[in-house]
Write a protein that holds these residues in place. Structure first.
Motif, mmCIF file in Angstrom:
data_model
loop_
_atom_site.group_PDB
_atom_site.id
_atom_site.type_symbol
_atom_site.label_atom_id
_atom_site.label_comp_id
_atom_site.label_asym_id
_atom_site.label_seq_id
_atom_site.Cartn_x
_atom_site.Cartn_y
_atom_site.Cartn_z
ATOM 1 N N VAL A 259 1.123 -1.294 0.049
ATOM 2 C CA VAL A 259 0.163 0.113 0.111
ATOM 3 C C VAL A 259 0.823 1.164 0.075
ATOM 4 C CG1 VAL A 259 -1.620 1.219 1.278
ATOM 5 C CG2 VAL A 259 -2.020 -1.222 1.018
ATOM 6 N N ARG A 260 0.622 2.162 -0.868
ATOM 7 C CA ARG A 260 1.500 3.265 -1.224
ATOM 8 C C ARG A 260 1.591 4.040 0.140
ATOM 9 N NH1 ARG A 260 -0.883 7.078 -3.599
ATOM 10 N NH2 ARG A 260 0.804 8.496 -4.342
ATOM 11 N N GLY A 261 0.523 4.271 0.954
ATOM 12 C CA GLY A 261 0.609 5.282 1.992
ATOM 13 C C GLY A 261 1.608 4.632 3.200
ATOM 14 N N ARG A 264 4.803 5.657 1.869
ATOM 15 C CA ARG A 264 5.176 7.258 2.199
ATOM 16 C C ARG A 264 5.512 7.551 3.500
ATOM 17 N NH1 ARG A 264 0.103 9.526 -0.219
ATOM 18 N NH2 ARG A 264 0.831 11.137 0.697
ATOM 19 N N ARG A 265 4.848 6.872 4.346
ATOM 20 C CA ARG A 265 5.159 7.463 5.699
ATOM 21 C C ARG A 265 6.279 6.930 6.302
ATOM 22 N NH1 ARG A 265 0.489 4.685 7.202
ATOM 23 N NH2 ARG A 265 0.501 2.688 8.131
ATOM 24 N N TRP B 22 4.112 6.842 -10.052
ATOM 25 C CA TRP B 22 4.690 6.227 -8.872
ATOM 26 C C TRP B 22 6.069 6.531 -8.254
ATOM 27 C CZ3 TRP B 22 1.789 2.388 -6.824
ATOM 28 C CH2 TRP B 22 2.254 1.662 -5.939
ATOM 29 N N GLY B 25 5.105 9.704 -6.371
ATOM 30 C CA GLY B 25 4.486 9.409 -5.037
ATOM 31 C C GLY B 25 5.343 8.749 -4.006
ATOM 32 N N THR B 26 6.716 8.087 -4.382
ATOM 33 C CA THR B 26 7.272 7.469 -3.449
ATOM 34 C C THR B 26 8.428 8.127 -3.224
ATOM 35 O OG1 THR B 26 8.034 6.211 -5.115
ATOM 36 C CG2 THR B 26 5.988 5.122 -3.915
ATOM 37 N N SER B 27 9.044 8.853 -3.940
ATOM 38 C CA SER B 27 10.436 9.497 -3.816
ATOM 39 C C SER B 27 10.299 10.482 -2.669
ATOM 40 C CB SER B 27 11.105 10.026 -5.138
ATOM 41 O OG SER B 27 12.232 10.556 -4.625
ATOM 42 N N THR B 28 11.328 10.366 -1.926
ATOM 43 C CA THR B 28 11.583 11.364 -0.736
ATOM 44 C C THR B 28 12.227 12.538 -0.822
ATOM 45 O OG1 THR B 28 13.417 10.143 0.132
ATOM 46 C CG2 THR B 28 11.224 9.314 0.831
ATOM 47 N N LYS B 29 12.910 12.657 -2.306
ATOM 48 C CA LYS B 29 13.905 13.602 -2.253
ATOM 49 C C LYS B 29 13.227 14.600 -3.521
ATOM 50 C CE LYS B 29 17.391 10.865 -0.862
ATOM 51 N NZ LYS B 29 16.989 9.596 -0.952
ATOM 52 N N VAL B 92 -6.947 0.954 2.984
ATOM 53 C CA VAL B 92 -5.902 1.679 1.995
ATOM 54 C C VAL B 92 -6.087 3.167 2.120
ATOM 55 C CG1 VAL B 92 -5.686 1.730 -0.204
ATOM 56 C CG2 VAL B 92 -6.081 -0.304 0.755
ATOM 57 N N GLU B 97 -6.638 3.314 -5.455
ATOM 58 C CA GLU B 97 -5.857 2.373 -5.049
ATOM 59 C C GLU B 97 -6.296 0.830 -4.387
ATOM 60 O OE1 GLU B 97 -3.012 3.608 -2.085
ATOM 61 O OE2 GLU B 97 -1.620 1.840 -2.457
ATOM 62 N N PHE B 150 -4.088 2.006 -11.016
ATOM 63 C CA PHE B 150 -4.281 3.029 -9.817
ATOM 64 C C PHE B 150 -4.422 4.351 -10.498
ATOM 65 C CE2 PHE B 150 -1.496 5.870 -7.651
ATOM 66 C CZ PHE B 150 -2.561 6.366 -6.386
ATOM 67 N N ILE B 162 -0.786 13.774 -5.735
ATOM 68 C CA ILE B 162 0.100 12.942 -5.606
ATOM 69 C C ILE B 162 1.510 13.142 -5.460
ATOM 70 C CG2 ILE B 162 0.854 10.647 -6.566
ATOM 71 C CD1 ILE B 162 -1.825 10.490 -7.579
ATOM 72 N N GLY B 429 -4.006 8.267 2.925
ATOM 73 C CA GLY B 429 -2.625 8.755 2.271
ATOM 74 C C GLY B 429 -1.643 8.096 3.039
ATOM 75 N N ARG B 430 -0.610 9.026 3.378
ATOM 76 C CA ARG B 430 0.364 8.292 4.306
ATOM 77 C C ARG B 430 0.141 7.801 5.664
ATOM 78 N NH1 ARG B 430 3.445 11.396 7.548
ATOM 79 N NH2 ARG B 430 5.298 10.112 7.517
ATOM 80 N N ARG B 431 -1.301 8.023 6.238
ATOM 81 C CA ARG B 431 -1.647 7.481 7.263
ATOM 82 C C ARG B 431 -2.483 6.244 7.141
ATOM 83 N NH1 ARG B 431 -2.882 12.875 10.724
ATOM 84 N NH2 ARG B 431 -0.764 13.164 11.420
ATOM 85 N N SER B 432 -2.615 5.711 5.951
ATOM 86 C CA SER B 432 -3.557 4.396 5.801
ATOM 87 C C SER B 432 -3.218 3.439 6.683
ATOM 88 C CB SER B 432 -3.229 4.042 4.282
ATOM 89 O OG SER B 432 -2.022 3.047 4.060
#
Lengths: 334, 540
Positions: A259-261, A264-265, B22, B25-29, B92, B97, B150, B162, B429-432
């Motif tokens: 899961v993307r979330g 990400r966290r 993708w 949405g996932t890269s941190t930089k 999710v 998604e 997605f 995103i 989101g990142r709190r899924s």
């Protein structure tokens, strides 16, 4: 009276007077596998698979550890007990318990895909089956291991071409060893965090053959691992330790990465949904194969999963246990 | 030539777009994201680039297929019971998604369509019946992998937020075109249609289509980090709590833009007189505020008014809207953003004075001699219907986006109240799959009365602790909301309080959030409904 009971201290067999994976010290503890939420210190005597013993000695200290092989029945106070491969990590076992024709299986943690290192999961027919449900939702569907390995290799080589170090986050017992054959194929040297290296040495010393890895010590020069591979447990992610590898890229290997979330966290640059647990289909396949009359669902999505089983005419109930706090999973919710 | 020469790979399709999304949405930089975008600009088809810019600046395509339909078709395809689908969705935290993860593996040929192709065919299918829509969706699902699905689902459900901010998009375009980010921000603002506008038309000054409604990018301030030297070089004004907006009059046309780049002209008939009277070539920056006789009313009232499709006479009477202008960006058809603030304000002031329209007032300067004295004035912000002060350097130009140095927010401390958590819900989101959305209650005799929800404010570690507590102490198991043992006490901070008939407590809070976890307090120590009512009396 049922053969196994869910006791406040763990799963208890009154007839045999032993516990399976108790979470407090007891007189006699049968251990499915060496992860810390299933194997706890302080019991007077343990019984485990031969491969698990050195891991328990390393993690819990010296003590009385009896061992057994897979598929070798033994009797405890008249109760027939045997261990069978669970496919989760090295030494991980399902424990089959039989008395007067009634058969229970405690599966511990398990996966049905053969990862080539943990032993192939063996389906066992039983009346009562205790299952985990870590990934008991249909959104969790794993790709075959080979496919994920290819993705990891591509990612590592891409980092290498940019002269970035690949830091793979993996549980130090289980996932770290499982990754080694995949990483070895890249031809790049593999370095390990102390926690990973110590487990590795423990396994080598007890006779396992594993690809070579190098420990990272204070003396290791940053030039050595630049552009190469590092395996570390998730606790390293938020520590200053990881910063000395700059420039690096972090890839987390965990089923939660589906899961993307989650990804990400965790602030990961890449996530690989590589799990040592069953996915949704795997759980259903394993449960169907047992032909159990009654399924007990523990740690994970137990309420959802047991409701689903009941709707599929498989009698199931949820059981609250203290399992499910493997290092990588606790960290993944942080 | 603004855009670099592009290769325009014919093979650059949905797969590459999904890959880009993708990565973003996932890269941190941030730099990695900008590189990924610049790479896409260099390789992708022109039409796809226009859409990419549009999607990441809030210009989403019109919704042609409902989310409910997508859900239903996914359920039919997977044959999962609906409750199980719902459980997955709660875990999710994102519908697009969830569906992508649940669908069976793809069959047959993988998709060759480009982003623009798909958006064009989505538009075409909008006029067809449900069965045709269903076939369209199923066909596309079948030719896509999880990541492509997605993105495809996201295009349909909208809300394309995103991984990157508008700012990152602007910086990536700036890097690619070698133009100043402020110029890019301006050129991509306003009304334009990605299906008919090429990136060239959008970004190249010479051939840019003149859009007379185009607003300027807003200049935004950070919270103050310490009082600057030389107070005499600065001015102060109240910080209003309304909707930041620009009034634009060009070619005898009148537009009202909000900061969220929404055209809101129709929402404020009060400004009609201005449409007539403002001279051509004028752009004002200010705050849209409900007010009577220059005194602001509660922001809540404006929110309810905005929500209505049709405005009633009663609403116009009860919640009239005024424009509190504080800056002038264009005057006599000239962009004057680089003129010093003091001069811009001088022209603005005389303009407003000469118009003499009740719907347009000057946001007054707050005079002061020293910062200490101003701090005293700031204490009275709430009495003036303001949420603090704005400090601006008199010589400042009007900059683009959030910048430090010349403009600062100096807000008042929030109001606070101690409350107990009684419901929890999983986040997005990142709190899924984490319980992060909480409902709080205060005491009223022996009852607990809910009064607000709050999301943000806890550290990741605290969230993990609360999540574990919820999982262990929840009374209800199915569905998204869990009733929790009333035990955890939090300090809730908020900016304002208003009367509300919709809430059981009778109050509605402005910007509620968790200030801190009061581990030192038990449920017996929390505030009461009476405390809230007193606050309403004092500050409402």
């Amino acid at each position: 009276m049922s053969l196994l009971k869910f006791h406040t201290s763990g799963i208890y067999c009154e007839q045999g007077n032993f516990f399976i994976d108790p979470w407090v010290p007891v007189d006699y503890a049968l251990i499915t596998h060496a992860h810390s939420d299933h194997a706890r210190a302080g019991s007077k005597k343990y019984l485990c698979h031969t491969y698990t013993k050195p891991l328990l000695q390393y993690r819990l200290g010296e003590g009385i550890y009896e061992t057994t092989e897979w598929n070798q029945p033994l009797y405890i106070n008249g109760v027939k007990v045997s261990f069978h491969p669970a496919g989760h990590i090295i030494g991980s076992s399902q424990i089959r318990v039989e008395y007067k024709g009634e058969v229970w299986v405690v599966s511990g943690d398990y996966k049905i895909e053969n990862d080539g290192i943990s032993g192939a999961f063996e389906p066992i027919t039983c009346h009562h089956f205790i299952t985990e449900s870590t990934f008991g939702l249909p959104i969790y569907n794993w790709l075959p291991q080979q496919k994920i390995f290819e993705e990891i290799q591509q990612w590592v080589m891409q980092n290498h071409s940019r002269q970035q170090t690949s830091v793979l986050i993996a549980y130090s017992l289980g996932k770290a060893q499982r990754l080694l054959p995949c990483l070895q194929q890249t031809g790049l040297p593999i370095y390990a965090h102390g926690a990973v290296y110590n487990i590795h040495q423990t396994l080598i010393n007890s006779g396992h053959t594993l690809p070579m890895i190098f420990p990272i010590t204070k003396e290791t020069s940053p030039k050595e691992f630049a552009g190469n591979i590092i395996i570390a447990p998730s606790s390293a992610l938020d520590s200053p330790w990881i910063r000395k590898f700059t420039p690096y890229s972090v890839g987390i290997c965990s089923g939660w990465m589906q899961v993307r979330g989650h990804q990400r966290r965790r602030n990961a640059d890449a996530g690989f949904a590589l799990s040592d647990h069953c996915d949704w289909k795997g759980l259903l396949q394993a449960i169907n194969a047992t032909r159990a009359e009654q399924v007990y669902v523990t740690h994970g999505f137990q309420s959802v999963f047991s409701r689903y089983l009941n709707e599929q005419n498989i009698q199931a109930s949820e059981v609250i246990t203290n399992y499910g706090n493997e290092e990588d999973e606790t960290a993944s919710i942080v | 030539m603004v855009m670099k020469k592009t290769k325009q790979h014919q093979s650059y399709d949905m797969k590459h777009f999904a890959q880009l999304i993708w990565q973003l949405g996932t890269s941190t930089k941030t730099n990695a994201k900008i590189d990924a975008l610049a790479n896409y600009f260099a390789e992708a088809k022109q039409k796809d680039i226009s859409w990419l810019i549009a999607l990441f600046t809030g210009r989403r395509p019109k919704r042609t297929i409902s989310a409910a339909h997508l859900q239903q078709w996914c359920i039919e395809l997977t044959q999962h019971p609906r409750w199980l689908f719902d459980e997955c969705y709660h875990t999710v935290g994102d519908l697009a998604e969830t569906i992508a993860l649940l669908l069976p593996p793809p069959e047959g040929e993988s998709t060759q369509s480009s982003l623009a192709d798909i958006l064009a065919s989505l538009k075409l299918v909008s006029t067809q019946n449900d069965e045709a829509k269903k076939q369209f969706i199923l066909q596309h699902w079948q030719s896509m992998n999880t990541r492509e699905r997605f993105v495809f689902n996201k295009l349909i459900t909208g809300g394309f937020r995103i991984g990157i901010s508008q700012k990152t998009m602007v910086n990536a375009l700036a890097k690619f075109t070698q133009l100043d980010p402020a110029i890019i921000a301006h050129r991509i603002s306003g009304q334009w249609d990605p299906s008919t506008t090429t990136p060239e038309q959008l970004l190249n000054e010479e051939i840019q289509q003149t859009d007379i409604s185009k607003p300027y990018p807003f200049y935004l301030a950070y919270a103050i980090e310490g009082m600057p030297e030389h107070p005499d070089e600065w001015m102060a004004e109240w910080k209003w709590d309304g909707i930041r907006g620009q009034l634009i009059k060009r070619n005898r046309q009148f537009y009202v833009w909000s900061r969220g780049e929404e055209l809101m002209t129709e929402k404020f008939p009060e400004y009609n007189a201005l449409a007539e009277k403002l001279p051509d070539g004028t752009v004002l920056d200010g705050e849209i505020i409900p007010s009577i006789e220059q005194t602001p009313l509660s922001f809540n009232l404006l929110q309810t008014r905005i929500g209505r499709k049709n405005l009633t006479k009663k609403q116009l009477q009860e919640v009239p809207v005024t424009f509190f202008a504080f800056d002038l960006l264009e005057w006599q058809g000239q962009d004057i953003r680089t003129t010093p603030l003091a001069e811009r304000r001088r022209i603005l002031s005389s303009l407003i004075h000469s118009l003499n329209e009740p719907a347009l007032i000057l946001s007054k300067e707050v005079p002061f001699q020293s910062w200490q004295q101003l701090e005293q004035v700031r204490m009275h912000s709430r009495d003036n219907g303001a949420e603090g002060l704005m400090i601006k350097r008199l010589s400042s130009t009007y900059q683009t986006g959030r910048k430090k140095g010349d403009w600062w927010k100096w807000k008042i401390d929030p109001l606070v109240i101690d409350a107990v958590m009684i419901y929890a819900q999983k986040g997005h989101g990142r709190r899924s799959n984490l319980y992060t959305d909480y409902t709080f209650a205060v005491r009223s005799d022996d009852q607990l009365i809910t009064f607000t929800k709050a999301y943000s404010g806890l550290t990741d570690q605290e969230i993990a602790q609360v999540d574990a507590f919820v999982k262990k102490n929840s009374l209800e198991k199915f569905g998204p909301v869990r009733t929790v043992k009333p035990e955890l006490v939090f300090e809730i901070a908020f900016e304002g309080i208003a009367e509300s008939k919709r809430h059981k407590s009778g109050v509605a809070l402005r910007f509620p959030r968790i200030n801190r976890w009061r581990k030192d307090k038990t449920v017996d120590d929390i505030n009461t409904l009476e405390d809230l009512k007193k606050m309403l009396e004092q500050f409402g």
